[in-house]
Scaffold this active site. Sequence first.
Site, PDB file in Angstrom:
ATOM      1  N   LYS A  37      76.850-119.423  31.879  1.00  0.00           N
ATOM      2  CA  LYS A  37      76.009-120.247  31.602  1.00  0.00           C
ATOM      3  C   LYS A  37      74.880-120.184  32.624  1.00  0.00           C
ATOM      4  O   LYS A  37      75.101-120.392  33.872  1.00  0.00           O
ATOM      5  CB  LYS A  37      76.468-121.735  31.563  1.00  0.00           C
ATOM      6  CG  LYS A  37      75.513-122.996  31.059  1.00  0.00           C
ATOM      7  CD  LYS A  37      74.977-122.460  29.694  1.00  0.00           C
ATOM      8  CE  LYS A  37      74.034-123.800  29.383  1.00  0.00           C
ATOM      9  NZ  LYS A  37      73.475-123.843  28.061  1.00  0.00           N
ATOM     10  N   ASP A  50      78.752-126.768  29.267  1.00  0.00           N
ATOM     11  CA  ASP A  50      78.802-125.958  27.924  1.00  0.00           C
ATOM     12  C   ASP A  50      79.699-124.825  28.073  1.00  0.00           C
ATOM     13  O   ASP A  50      80.536-124.426  27.330  1.00  0.00           O
ATOM     14  CB  ASP A  50      77.336-125.253  27.750  1.00  0.00           C
ATOM     15  CG  ASP A  50      76.391-126.371  27.423  1.00  0.00           C
ATOM     16  OD1 ASP A  50      76.901-127.539  26.880  1.00  0.00           O
ATOM     17  OD2 ASP A  50      75.108-126.106  27.268  1.00  0.00           O
TER      18      ASP A  50
END
Length: 238
Positions: A37, A50
């Site tokens: 990420k 995420d």
Amino acid sequence: MPVLVITGTGTEVGKTVTTAAVAAAALAAGRSVAVLKAAQTGVRPDERGDADEVVRLAGAVTATELARYPDPLAPGTAARRAGLVPVHPHEVAEAAAKLATDHDLVLVEGAGGLLVRFDAAGGTLADAARLLNAPVLVVASAGLGTLNTTELTSRELRSREIGLLGVVIGSWPEAPDLASRCNLADLPEVAGAPLLGALPAGAGALAPADFRTAAPGWLSPRLDGSWDAEAFRVREAP
């Protein structure tokens, strides 16, 4: 394809769940997977990001997050407001390349769309993909408006000579409207690249074991799955 960059045509199009599905399908095919990420925004230090969500859904994935900023804004803006150091495209590329030495597949997930800015110099996920010479997977929404944003994204990739692997619909509704059904034929045309999958709406709410079992059925063989774009289009066509 040791590195695959995953971007959305905008926010809230199912990018993280799609990243998890690609990871789950690759794991099921016997490949080792890492997810990177580039910049996580809108999440406190004690909250799951995420990359954590990809691990929860997909399983044994190596997860790396380069930076985290509290405000739900573009990374460059969020970094500036928080007084934190921004992420630069070369750092994303270097981290992905390092992960690729130990994994069969590295998934680089962006923040929002392709040209969301990381830093004051205007660095973007597209710049990182160019440095990596990595293909990009575009996650698009199903309904009205998606043709415009998908074509804009694909044109930008072509202008930068970045490979577009294909398009995945991040959330296919249970009862698709006319625009969504017509878009099955129109999306690959405007993108100039194949439709490589369609995730059912609510896929991220499945139990992880069920998600991992189902994920290959949402993605084409190019993404280690069994999904057939033509059969899906015929079934759902108006």
